[in-house]
Design a protein around this motif. Structure first.
Motif, PDB file in Angstrom:
ATOM      1  N   GLU A   1       1.917  -3.330  -2.730  1.00 54.04           N
ATOM      2  CA  GLU A   1       2.098  -2.138  -3.570  1.00 54.04           C
ATOM      3  C   GLU A   1       1.375  -2.257  -4.901  1.00 54.04           C
ATOM      4  OE1 GLU A   1       6.144  -0.830  -3.888  1.00 54.04           O
ATOM      5  OE2 GLU A   1       6.471  -0.895  -1.722  1.00 54.04           O
ATOM      6  N   VAL A   2       0.199  -2.874  -4.868  1.00 56.01           N
ATOM      7  CA  VAL A   2      -0.679  -2.973  -6.025  1.00 56.01           C
ATOM      8  C   VAL A   2      -1.872  -2.045  -5.807  1.00 56.01           C
ATOM      9  CG1 VAL A   2      -2.244  -4.485  -7.324  1.00 56.01           C
ATOM     10  CG2 VAL A   2       0.001  -5.325  -6.586  1.00 56.01           C
ATOM     11  N   HIS A   3      -2.244  -1.286  -6.825  1.00 55.48           N
ATOM     12  CA  HIS A   3      -3.388  -0.386  -6.738  1.00 55.48           C
ATOM     13  C   HIS A   3      -4.662  -1.089  -7.190  1.00 55.48           C
ATOM     14  CE1 HIS A   3      -1.061   3.710  -6.835  1.00 55.48           C
ATOM     15  NE2 HIS A   3      -0.643   2.896  -5.887  1.00 55.48           N
ATOM     16  N   LEU A   4      -5.707  -0.958  -6.374  1.00 57.66           N
ATOM     17  CA  LEU A   4      -7.027  -1.485  -6.713  1.00 57.66           C
ATOM     18  C   LEU A   4      -8.050  -0.377  -6.565  1.00 57.66           C
ATOM     19  CD1 LEU A   4      -5.526  -3.945  -4.819  1.00 57.66           C
ATOM     20  CD2 LEU A   4      -7.454  -5.163  -5.823  1.00 57.66           C
ATOM     21  N   VAL A   5      -8.924  -0.238  -7.549  1.00 56.65           N
ATOM     22  CA  VAL A   5     -10.035   0.701  -7.474  1.00 56.65           C
ATOM     23  C   VAL A   5     -11.229  -0.035  -6.882  1.00 56.65           C
ATOM     24  CG1 VAL A   5     -11.719   2.024  -8.819  1.00 56.65           C
ATOM     25  CG2 VAL A   5      -9.277   2.144  -9.377  1.00 56.65           C
TER      26      VAL A   5
END
Length: 253
Positions: free
Chosen positions: A76-80
């Motif tokens: 549940e970590v956002h990465l671009v």
């Protein structure tokens, strides 16, 4: 002066305004005086082709477009993730798509997910639940982006939800991301200032815009002019390919 916004959503992201068609995002970024803009929807690249075609065939240029995607990891970590061309982004999108859970979106509750064409018209509504963790780990996302000749970095580090610091408490030692992103706001910049003592990285400030009014402007964006020689081509234009190569090049990452 070279200004940017590397984290902008379109109407394909359920939590973005429905009027954020790829056409309107590009138009607003140009009107705001930006030199570089990326569209980074949740777990999908389906609106990138429209943005790319609109800029290339309808406008004939005016801004450097970076194809991207914001991937939510299994943790549940956002990465671009950003790419040097549309084809690399599509390949990444295929990988992410195969790692989505088989769940349906609920437009009335979560918002619509519109896929558009290069004229700003809605082609269809994606019924997959895109705003949800994928089956991919942080490590898998970082390596997949690099295999596609792209670059990945942790998104909105100041956020109390979905940021790597809020979920894990610190940056993973391995694999390391190329840069760190903070929301271009007073809160984001204040938090970034505190982190500079801990992490020797390149710091990016993007909008994470979910509305047209949220997109960075020339006045509030960071200036990348001092790095321009690394990503301008022989004619002085900003090249997406060179820009991504520059982001990938930072020593120690």
């Amino acid at each position: 002066m070279i200004t940017y916004d590397l984290h902008v959503h379109s109407c394909l992201s359920a939590d973005a305004d429905d009027d954020m068609t790829p056409v309107k995002v590009i138009d607003r970024a140009i009107a705001n005086g930006l030199d570089i803009v990326a569209i980074t929807d949740h777990n999908s690249i389906e609106n990138l082709q429209a943005a790319n075609d609109y800029l290339k065939y309808e406008l004939g240029g005016g801004i450097t477009f970076i194809p991207g995607i914001e991937v939510e990891s299994a943790e549940e970590v956002h990465l671009v993730c950003l790419f040097p061309d549309i084809f690399s982004a599509i390949r990444m999108g295929t990988i992410v798509g195969k790692n989505l859970h088989d769940m349906r979106n609920k437009p009335k509750k979560l918002g619509h997910q519109y896929v558009c064409d290069e004229f700003g018209e809605v082609v269809y509504e994606d019924d997959k639940l895109l705003r949800f963790p994928t089956k991919m780990t942080i490590e898998e996302i970082l390596f997949a982006a690099r295999q596609m000749k792209g670059v990945a970095f942790y998104a909105h580090l100041e956020s109390k939800a979905y940021s790597v610091l809020s979920v894990l408490g610190s940056l993973p030692v391995f694999p390391q991301a190329k840069a760190l992103e903070f929301t271009n706001s007073d809160k984001g910049r204040a938090f970034a200032q505190k982190q500079r003592e801990k992490y020797d990285k390149f710091y990016l400030f993007s909008s994470d815009a979910h509305s047209l009014d949220g997109i960075n402007t020339k006045e509030n964006s960071e200036d990348l002019e001092e790095y321009a020689d690394a990503f301008r081509d022989d004619e002085g234009n900003i090249s997406a390919d060179r820009f991504i190569g520059w982001l990938r090049s930072f020593e120690g990452v």
